[in-house]
Enzyme design. Structure first.
Site, PDB file in Angstrom:
ATOM      1  N   LYS A  71      74.172 -49.914  11.115  1.00  0.00           N
ATOM      2  CA  LYS A  71      74.397 -51.308  11.542  1.00  0.00           C
ATOM      3  C   LYS A  71      75.122 -52.130  10.472  1.00  0.00           C
ATOM      4  O   LYS A  71      75.955 -52.981  10.783  1.00  0.00           O
ATOM      5  CB  LYS A  71      73.070 -51.986  11.900  1.00  0.00           C
ATOM      6  CG  LYS A  71      72.450 -51.480  13.192  1.00  0.00           C
ATOM      7  CD  LYS A  71      71.174 -52.262  13.501  1.00  0.00           C
ATOM      8  CE  LYS A  71      70.406 -51.617  14.636  1.00  0.00           C
ATOM      9  NZ  LYS A  71      69.146 -52.311  14.915  1.00  0.00           N
ATOM     10  N   ASP A 107      70.011 -57.891  18.474  1.00  0.00           N
ATOM     11  CA  ASP A 107      68.589 -57.798  18.095  1.00  0.00           C
ATOM     12  C   ASP A 107      68.014 -59.201  17.890  1.00  0.00           C
ATOM     13  O   ASP A 107      66.817 -59.414  18.090  1.00  0.00           O
ATOM     14  CB  ASP A 107      68.418 -57.007  16.789  1.00  0.00           C
ATOM     15  CG  ASP A 107      68.592 -55.510  17.003  1.00  0.00           C
ATOM     16  OD1 ASP A 107      68.522 -55.051  18.163  1.00  0.00           O
ATOM     17  OD2 ASP A 107      68.812 -54.798  16.001  1.00  0.00           O
TER      18      ASP A 107
HETATM   19  P1  NDP Z   1      65.290 -49.982   8.234  1.00  0.00           P
HETATM   20  O1  NDP Z   1      65.396 -48.562   7.802  1.00  0.00           O
HETATM   21  O2  NDP Z   1      66.370 -50.936   7.931  1.00  0.00           O
HETATM   22  O3  NDP Z   1      63.936 -50.619   7.572  1.00  0.00           O
HETATM   23  C1  NDP Z   1      62.731 -49.886   7.618  1.00  0.00           C
HETATM   24  C2  NDP Z   1      61.556 -50.752   7.190  1.00  0.00           C
HETATM   25  O4  NDP Z   1      60.362 -49.985   7.350  1.00  0.00           O
HETATM   26  C3  NDP Z   1      61.599 -51.193   5.735  1.00  0.00           C
HETATM   27  O5  NDP Z   1      60.994 -52.450   5.609  1.00  0.00           O
HETATM   28  C4  NDP Z   1      60.756 -50.105   5.058  1.00  0.00           C
HETATM   29  O6  NDP Z   1      60.176 -50.505   3.848  1.00  0.00           O
HETATM   30  C5  NDP Z   1      59.669 -49.918   6.093  1.00  0.00           C
HETATM   31  N1  NDP Z   1      59.010 -48.625   5.974  1.00  0.00           N
HETATM   32  C6  NDP Z   1      59.533 -47.405   6.273  1.00  0.00           C
HETATM   33  N2  NDP Z   1      58.607 -46.447   6.046  1.00  0.00           N
HETATM   34  C7  NDP Z   1      57.498 -47.077   5.584  1.00  0.00           C
HETATM   35  C8  NDP Z   1      56.209 -46.633   5.180  1.00  0.00           C
HETATM   36  N3  NDP Z   1      55.870 -45.333   5.188  1.00  0.00           N
HETATM   37  N4  NDP Z   1      55.310 -47.549   4.764  1.00  0.00           N
HETATM   38  C9  NDP Z   1      55.634 -48.885   4.749  1.00  0.00           C
HETATM   39  N5  NDP Z   1      56.838 -49.364   5.120  1.00  0.00           N
HETATM   40  C10 NDP Z   1      57.760 -48.470   5.546  1.00  0.00           C
HETATM   41  O7  NDP Z   1      64.975 -49.919   9.793  1.00  0.00           O
HETATM   42  P2  NDP Z   1      65.170 -51.096  10.864  1.00  0.00           P
HETATM   43  O8  NDP Z   1      64.799 -52.373  10.224  1.00  0.00           O
HETATM   44  O9  NDP Z   1      66.499 -50.995  11.489  1.00  0.00           O
HETATM   45  O10 NDP Z   1      64.106 -50.703  11.987  1.00  0.00           O
HETATM   46  C11 NDP Z   1      62.732 -50.920  11.779  1.00  0.00           C
HETATM   47  C12 NDP Z   1      61.973 -50.616  13.079  1.00  0.00           C
HETATM   48  O11 NDP Z   1      62.337 -51.550  14.067  1.00  0.00           O
HETATM   49  C13 NDP Z   1      62.254 -49.220  13.658  1.00  0.00           C
HETATM   50  O12 NDP Z   1      61.065 -48.693  14.161  1.00  0.00           O
HETATM   51  C14 NDP Z   1      63.222 -49.500  14.779  1.00  0.00           C
HETATM   52  O13 NDP Z   1      63.166 -48.532  15.798  1.00  0.00           O
HETATM   53  C15 NDP Z   1      62.672 -50.840  15.252  1.00  0.00           C
HETATM   54  N6  NDP Z   1      63.689 -51.598  15.988  1.00  0.00           N
HETATM   55  C16 NDP Z   1      63.407 -51.874  17.277  1.00  0.00           C
HETATM   56  C17 NDP Z   1      64.299 -52.566  18.044  1.00  0.00           C
HETATM   57  C18 NDP Z   1      63.972 -52.846  19.447  1.00  0.00           C
HETATM   58  O14 NDP Z   1      64.847 -53.269  20.209  1.00  0.00           O
HETATM   59  N7  NDP Z   1      62.731 -52.638  19.859  1.00  0.00           N
HETATM   60  C19 NDP Z   1      65.582 -53.047  17.499  1.00  0.00           C
HETATM   61  C20 NDP Z   1      65.761 -52.728  16.089  1.00  0.00           C
HETATM   62  C21 NDP Z   1      64.837 -52.014  15.382  1.00  0.00           C
HETATM   63  P3  NDP Z   1      60.953 -50.282   2.450  1.00  0.00           P
HETATM   64  O15 NDP Z   1      61.915 -51.427   2.324  1.00  0.00           O
HETATM   65  O16 NDP Z   1      59.863 -50.315   1.440  1.00  0.00           O
HETATM   66  O17 NDP Z   1      61.643 -48.951   2.554  1.00  0.00           O
END
Ligand code: NDP
Length: 272
Positions: A71, A107
């Site tokens: 993105k 989004d």
């Molecule tokens: P990113 O990869 O940009 O961000 C991931 C986030 O999850 C970060 O804050 C990361 O923390 C955190 N994270 C990942 N693994 C862990 C863990 N084991 N413990 C704690 N925190 C964790 O992903 P996105 O922001 O693009 O997406 C996030 C979620 O939102 C996904 O599940 C995606 O499918 C969902 N989503 C849903 C949409 C919808 O229409 N329903 C639209 C867009 C997204 P850190 O910074 O510490 O790595």
């Protein structure tokens, strides 16, 4: 979708992974219902290939969506970003308009629609937001615009959360970084990836949910996420990411075709 012919336009989801995405089912059902001559496919692609694919699909008269991890890259590939793209640094929807590749981040509006179903207006709300990735940025943009009264941000990595805070430059009493959950909230939002795989635990100790007005999990998987289950067990209204998925998909459809999205058909396709 009518039969594929020489005039059929291509719409594509670019990301990695894409194999579990609900978007092809939702959009192809919408294309059929609206009678548009187009087909939607999911293309797993690398960071090297995504910009070229985006340009080629758009220049061929089509468009599409972009998902993790491209993105941010898409935001710098498109030629005409909407304010939502500029604000979040992320583009999830692209199309060709007047010879230029335009991009939006649906989004943001998708989150507003899904949250409104739970809490009505977001204006004046106190929100606990888990996560600081791309989806969290869309949520923050929407909440600051509402405007929410206070957003407390909790993220595993402090560096990433601090970068989000710096980029949005909001007043500290409106957008604040936390190490632990303190206070009560009108809305708790999970924008971490925890919950997107079957069997994932809740991203938050369920006892800290007590007193929350509503819970919106952006993650979704077959069945309920653990966070949604925990909230409902406490009598708190909750929804998973399917509502937002549908709302951002409807907004994307409307950008591409300038037609009202067939929302019921899209919902039916997702449920199936
Ligand atoms: P990113 O990869 O940009 O961000 C991931 C986030 O999850 C970060 O804050 C990361 O923390 C955190 N994270 C990942 N693994 C862990 C863990 N084991 N413990 C704690 N925190 C964790 O992903 P996105 O922001 O693009 O997406 C996030 C979620 O939102 C996904 O599940 C995606 O499918 C969902 N989503 C849903 C949409 C919808 O229409 N329903 C639209 C867009 C997204 P850190 O910074 O510490 O790595």
């Amino acid at each position: 979708m009518s039969a594929i012919s020489a005039t059929t336009r291509l719409y594509a989801l670019l990301g990695d992974p894409v194999s579990r995405s609900g978007s092809p089912a939702i959009q192809n059902a919408a294309f059929r219902a609206a009678g548009v001559d187009a087909v939607y496919v999911a293309l797993r692609c690398s960071t090297e290939d995504a910009p070229g694919l985006l340009r080629a699909v758009a220049r061929a008269g089509g468009g599409g969506n972009v998902t993790v991890p491209h993105k941010g890259l898409a935001a710098t590939t498109i030629e005409e970003p909407t304010p939502a793209v500029v604000r979040t640094g992320a583009c999830n929807t692209f199309w060709l308009e007047a010879g230029r590749i335009r991009g939006d981040n649906t989004d943001v509006t998708g989150f507003v629609t899904a949250a409104a179903r739970l809490v009505g207006s977001l204006a004046g709300t106190r929100v606990l937001l888990l996560g600081a990735g791309g989806a969290a940025r869309a949520v923050v943009a929407a909440l600051l615009d509402a405007p929410a009264e206070r957003i407390l941000l909790l993220n595993r990595s402090r560096v990433r959360a601090e970068a989000l805070l710096a980029d949005f430059g909001a007043a500290p009493d409106r957008l604040e970084l936390a190490d632990a959950v303190e206070g009560t909230f009108d809305l708790v939002v999970n924008a971490t990836t925890i919950g997107s795989r079957a069997g994932d635990p809740s991203p938050l100790d369920p006892t800290t949910l007590a007193g929350a007005g509503a819970v919106l999990d952006l993650a979704y998987t077959a069945g309920e996420t653990a966070l949604v289950r925990a909230a409902r067990a406490l009598g708190i209204p909750a929804a998973d990411g399917q509502e937002m998925l549908l709302a951002q998909a409807a907004a994307a459809f409307e950008r591409w075709f300038d037609l009202p999205a067939p929302a019921d058909v899209m919902r039916g396709a997702l449920i199936q």
